[in-house]
Scaffold this motif. Sequence first.
Motif, PDB file in Angstrom:
ATOM      1  N   GLN A  54       1.151   4.782   0.783  1.00  0.00           N
ATOM      2  CA  GLN A  54       0.328   5.844   1.836  1.00  0.00           C
ATOM      3  C   GLN A  54       0.345   7.033   1.131  1.00  0.00           C
ATOM      4  OE1 GLN A  54      -0.353   4.650   4.821  1.00  0.00           O
ATOM      5  NE2 GLN A  54      -1.763   6.331   5.078  1.00  0.00           N
ATOM      6  N   LEU A  56       0.918  -1.256   0.120  1.00  0.00           N
ATOM      7  CA  LEU A  56      -0.030   0.018  -0.136  1.00  0.00           C
ATOM      8  C   LEU A  56       0.817   1.348  -0.003  1.00  0.00           C
ATOM      9  CD1 LEU A  56      -2.869  -0.962   2.603  1.00  0.00           C
ATOM     10  CD2 LEU A  56      -2.845  -1.490   0.302  1.00  0.00           C
ATOM     11  N   VAL A  65      -3.521   1.663   8.691  1.00  0.00           N
ATOM     12  CA  VAL A  65      -3.607   2.449   7.453  1.00  0.00           C
ATOM     13  C   VAL A  65      -4.460   3.594   7.670  1.00  0.00           C
ATOM     14  CG1 VAL A  65      -3.903   2.271   4.910  1.00  0.00           C
ATOM     15  CG2 VAL A  65      -3.160   0.277   6.151  1.00  0.00           C
ATOM     16  N   CYS A  97     -14.532   0.625   4.502  1.00  0.00           N
ATOM     17  CA  CYS A  97     -13.955  -0.679   4.367  1.00  0.00           C
ATOM     18  C   CYS A  97     -14.357  -1.693   5.355  1.00  0.00           C
ATOM     19  CB  CYS A  97     -12.487  -0.461   4.225  1.00  0.00           C
ATOM     20  SG  CYS A  97     -11.750  -0.009   2.902  1.00  0.00           S
ATOM     21  N   LEU A 145      -7.172  -2.224   3.792  1.00  0.00           N
ATOM     22  CA  LEU A 145      -7.547  -0.758   3.877  1.00  0.00           C
ATOM     23  C   LEU A 145      -8.220  -0.648   5.189  1.00  0.00           C
ATOM     24  CD1 LEU A 145      -8.402   0.526   0.548  1.00  0.00           C
ATOM     25  CD2 LEU A 145      -6.368   1.177   1.732  1.00  0.00           C
ATOM     26  N   LEU A 165      -2.506   6.714  -1.873  1.00  0.00           N
ATOM     27  CA  LEU A 165      -3.825   6.669  -1.080  1.00  0.00           C
ATOM     28  C   LEU A 165      -4.274   8.200  -0.680  1.00  0.00           C
ATOM     29  CD1 LEU A 165      -3.632   3.325   0.807  1.00  0.00           C
ATOM     30  CD2 LEU A 165      -4.725   3.571  -1.637  1.00  0.00           C
TER      31      LEU A 165
END
Length: 205
Positions: A41, A39, A89, A98, A84, A44
Motif C-alpha cells: 500500500q 500489494l 485497495v 482499473c 487494484l 502504491l
Amino acid sequence: MLELVPEVFDVFRAVVFEMKIAQKCIDFVKTLVPDKNQLNQNTLNNNQKNLSYCVRILMRLISGDKPTQQLLKTSGVFDIVYKLADPKVKIKEVGKYCEEIIEYYLSDDPYLDEECRKYAKELKKIEREEKMKRAQQAKAAALAKMGFVKKPEESKKMDMESDKKDDEQYNLKSEIRDKYLKETFEEEKVLSCTSCQEGYKNKPD
C-alpha cells in the motif's frame, strides 16, 4: 490532446505503439507490483500519480487493439489491474480506471479479443464464488452465535429417517430456518457490493 485534435488520432496512436508505450506502462506497473497477491500500500500510494497515468494510458490503448489486449493478459498486468480494482485497495484515481479496464474486457465490443474476454469472465466467476463462500461462512458464524448448534452425525441420520423434512444441519424452527437458510443471492452486475453499494462507481475515494 486527442480530443482537441481528433484528425491526428490515428497518427498519434500509431506513434505510441511504435514507441512501445504500452510495454513501458506494463513494466512500470509490474515494478510496483511484482506479485499480484502482495500489494504494498505504501509503495502504491507513493507512486499514485504515475500509476494512475499508466493505467489510464493502458485503458485507451487496449480499446480496439487485440495485440495490446493480449499483452495485458499474458504479462500478468490484467491480474494486477483486477486486484487494484478492489475497493479495499484505496489508491486515489487508480481503482476506477482499473475498473474501466475490467468492464471493457467483459464487454461485447467486437474488437475485443475472445481469449481476453473469456479470461476476464473466469476471474469474475472465481470472485463471485469466493464472495458466496464468505457469505455462507458469515451466515454459519452468525447462526452459531445465536445458539443454533450443528447436530452430531448420528442424530442427523436418525432425524433423516424419522422426518426427512427436518433440517439436516441446524435444529431451527421453521420460520427461523426460512428466514436465515433460504436467502437467495443475486449475481452482481457491477463491481460494487449488492448490500452496501460500496464501490468506485457508487462511493469513490
